[in-house]
Design a protein around this motif. Structure first.
Motif, PDB file in Angstrom:
ATOM      1  N   LEU A  57      43.657  27.553  27.010  1.00 50.88           N
ATOM      2  CA  LEU A  57      42.916  28.537  26.318  1.00 50.88           C
ATOM      3  C   LEU A  57      42.964  29.927  26.801  1.00 50.88           C
ATOM      4  CD1 LEU A  57      39.900  26.949  25.113  1.00 50.88           C
ATOM      5  CD2 LEU A  57      41.858  27.135  23.717  1.00 50.88           C
ATOM      6  N   LYS A  58      43.230  31.150  26.178  1.00 51.80           N
ATOM      7  CA  LYS A  58      43.524  32.504  26.627  1.00 51.80           C
ATOM      8  C   LYS A  58      42.408  33.273  26.045  1.00 51.80           C
ATOM      9  CE  LYS A  58      48.021  31.835  27.967  1.00 51.80           C
ATOM     10  NZ  LYS A  58      48.553  30.771  27.602  1.00 51.80           N
ATOM     11  N   LYS A  59      41.740  32.895  24.918  1.00 58.09           N
ATOM     12  CA  LYS A  59      40.669  33.635  24.293  1.00 58.09           C
ATOM     13  C   LYS A  59      39.627  32.730  23.866  1.00 58.09           C
ATOM     14  CE  LYS A  59      44.041  37.191  22.669  1.00 58.09           C
ATOM     15  NZ  LYS A  59      44.489  37.928  21.590  1.00 58.09           N
ATOM     16  N   PRO A  60      38.479  33.323  24.009  1.00 57.56           N
ATOM     17  CA  PRO A  60      37.203  32.709  23.741  1.00 57.56           C
ATOM     18  C   PRO A  60      37.362  32.002  21.917  1.00 57.56           C
ATOM     19  CG  PRO A  60      36.533  34.754  23.992  1.00 57.56           C
ATOM     20  CD  PRO A  60      38.090  34.494  24.144  1.00 57.56           C
ATOM     21  N   LEU A  61      36.780  30.803  21.879  1.00 58.64           N
ATOM     22  CA  LEU A  61      36.986  30.484  20.315  1.00 58.64           C
ATOM     23  C   LEU A  61      35.567  30.115  20.089  1.00 58.64           C
ATOM     24  CD1 LEU A  61      39.667  27.616  20.673  1.00 58.64           C
ATOM     25  CD2 LEU A  61      39.821  29.938  19.759  1.00 58.64           C
ATOM     26  N   LEU A  62      35.018  30.433  18.759  1.00 60.53           N
ATOM     27  CA  LEU A  62      33.824  30.095  18.023  1.00 60.53           C
ATOM     28  C   LEU A  62      34.241  29.436  16.914  1.00 60.53           C
ATOM     29  CD1 LEU A  62      31.429  33.346  18.514  1.00 60.53           C
ATOM     30  CD2 LEU A  62      31.149  31.170  19.484  1.00 60.53           C
ATOM     31  N   ARG A  63      33.033  28.366  16.551  1.00 57.45           N
ATOM     32  CA  ARG A  63      33.218  27.831  15.443  1.00 57.45           C
ATOM     33  C   ARG A  63      32.385  28.724  14.046  1.00 57.45           C
ATOM     34  NH1 ARG A  63      34.925  22.891  14.449  1.00 57.45           N
ATOM     35  NH2 ARG A  63      34.691  22.262  16.644  1.00 57.45           N
ATOM     36  N   LYS A  64      33.414  28.947  13.187  1.00 53.60           N
ATOM     37  CA  LYS A  64      32.891  29.825  11.939  1.00 53.60           C
ATOM     38  C   LYS A  64      33.472  28.954  10.900  1.00 53.60           C
ATOM     39  CE  LYS A  64      32.896  34.179  14.194  1.00 53.60           C
ATOM     40  NZ  LYS A  64      33.395  35.765  13.918  1.00 53.60           N
ATOM     41  N   ASP A  65      32.726  28.712   9.726  1.00 51.34           N
ATOM     42  CA  ASP A  65      32.978  27.857   8.758  1.00 51.34           C
ATOM     43  C   ASP A  65      33.486  26.686   9.021  1.00 51.34           C
ATOM     44  OD1 ASP A  65      31.605  30.096   7.091  1.00 51.34           O
ATOM     45  OD2 ASP A  65      33.403  31.180   7.112  1.00 51.34           O
ATOM     46  N   GLY A  66      33.368  26.001  10.121  1.00 50.21           N
ATOM     47  CA  GLY A  66      33.716  24.811  10.395  1.00 50.21           C
ATOM     48  C   GLY A  66      35.171  24.656  11.166  1.00 50.21           C
ATOM     49  N   GLU A  67      35.483  25.972  11.310  1.00 46.92           N
ATOM     50  CA  GLU A  67      36.817  26.140  12.088  1.00 46.92           C
ATOM     51  C   GLU A  67      36.757  26.897  13.280  1.00 46.92           C
ATOM     52  OE1 GLU A  67      40.347  27.139   9.921  1.00 46.92           O
ATOM     53  OE2 GLU A  67      39.663  26.290   8.181  1.00 46.92           O
ATOM     54  N   LEU A  68      37.509  26.624  14.310  1.00 46.65           N
ATOM     55  CA  LEU A  68      37.479  27.377  15.636  1.00 46.65           C
ATOM     56  C   LEU A  68      38.533  28.740  15.417  1.00 46.65           C
ATOM     57  CD1 LEU A  68      37.997  24.596  18.467  1.00 46.65           C
ATOM     58  CD2 LEU A  68      35.861  26.050  17.751  1.00 46.65           C
ATOM     59  N   VAL A  69      37.646  29.832  15.664  1.00 44.19           N
ATOM     60  CA  VAL A  69      38.239  30.859  15.478  1.00 44.19           C
ATOM     61  C   VAL A  69      38.505  31.926  16.830  1.00 44.19           C
ATOM     62  CG1 VAL A  69      38.452  33.003  14.063  1.00 44.19           C
ATOM     63  CG2 VAL A  69      37.464  30.900  12.937  1.00 44.19           C
ATOM     64  N   GLU A  70      39.620  32.560  17.134  1.00 38.72           N
ATOM     65  CA  GLU A  70      39.736  33.386  18.142  1.00 38.72           C
ATOM     66  C   GLU A  70      38.703  34.408  18.148  1.00 38.72           C
ATOM     67  OE1 GLU A  70      43.462  34.824  19.391  1.00 38.72           O
ATOM     68  OE2 GLU A  70      44.043  32.604  19.937  1.00 38.72           O
ATOM     69  N   VAL A  71      37.730  34.848  19.089  1.00 35.56           N
ATOM     70  CA  VAL A  71      37.060  36.001  18.869  1.00 35.56           C
ATOM     71  C   VAL A  71      37.050  36.978  20.193  1.00 35.56           C
ATOM     72  CG1 VAL A  71      35.336  34.989  17.382  1.00 35.56           C
ATOM     73  CG2 VAL A  71      35.061  34.852  19.933  1.00 35.56           C
ATOM     74  N   SER A  72      36.451  38.114  20.308  1.00 38.90           N
ATOM     75  CA  SER A  72      36.507  38.918  21.609  1.00 38.90           C
ATOM     76  C   SER A  72      35.390  38.158  22.552  1.00 38.90           C
ATOM     77  CB  SER A  72      36.020  40.200  21.152  1.00 38.90           C
ATOM     78  OG  SER A  72      34.532  40.275  20.930  1.00 38.90           O
ATOM     79  N   TRP A  73      35.795  38.458  23.740  1.00 32.16           N
ATOM     80  CA  TRP A  73      34.739  38.175  24.769  1.00 32.16           C
ATOM     81  C   TRP A  73      33.324  38.759  24.683  1.00 32.16           C
ATOM     82  CZ3 TRP A  73      35.617  34.274  27.999  1.00 32.16           C
ATOM     83  CH2 TRP A  73      37.163  33.739  28.399  1.00 32.16           C
ATOM     84  N   ASP A  74      33.273  39.818  24.339  1.00 28.74           N
ATOM     85  CA  ASP A  74      31.860  40.392  24.121  1.00 28.74           C
ATOM     86  C   ASP A  74      31.025  39.280  22.836  1.00 28.74           C
ATOM     87  OD1 ASP A  74      32.177  42.575  25.669  1.00 28.74           O
ATOM     88  OD2 ASP A  74      32.755  43.939  24.283  1.00 28.74           O
TER      89      ASP A  74
END
Length: 135
Positions: free
Chosen positions: A61-78
């Motif tokens: 993994l090179k970017k953080p992931l957050l679960r949004k609407d049941g799916e993992l989505v790349e987000v900013s570090w902030d």
């Protein structure tokens, strides 16, 4: 071509073996044991010999992931850090600090693991700290 050897400490366990990472044009290509390393004296285990491989893995993994609407989505570090801090505060306030646990990593230095457990104990107020090095 730009060839370099960089002296470093193995991240696989707490022994502290030294080796050189070989790089060619900024890309890691190999590992050479440090013959003067006081811990390993020029020897390496199989993990140390291959320590350079996980750095450039296509599966890393090179970017953080957050679960949004049941799916993992790349987000900013902030965004990832803000989310994490907010959730930790909510859990701590609702359920107390012992509702939070920390698992350290064998792929970071002892100093980084020390900082993590210090944050857990002094910052969050929990003694629920473990380590994944029991491989």
């Amino acid at each position: 071509m730009d060839y370099k050897n960089t002296l470093t400490t193995c991240t696989y366990c707490g022994c502290g073996c030294n080796f050189f990472l070989e790089s060619l044009d900024g890309r890691l290509t190999g590992t050479i044991p440090c013959k003067t390393g006081p811990v390993n004296e020029g020897k390496l285990c199989i993990k140390g010999w291959n320590a350079h491989e996980f750095v450039q893995s296509d599966e890393r993994l090179k970017k953080p992931l957050l679960r949004k609407d049941g799916e993992l989505v790349e987000v900013s570090w902030d965004e990832a850090l803000d989310f994490t801090a907010t959730r930790l505060k909510e859990i701590q306030k609702t359920n107390g600090p012992d509702a939070i646990g920390f698992c350290a990593s064998a792929k970071v230095t002892n100093e980084e693991n020390y900082i993590m457990q210090k944050f857990a104990r002094a910052g969050v107020g929990t003694n629920s700290v473990d380590h994944c090095a029991r491989l």
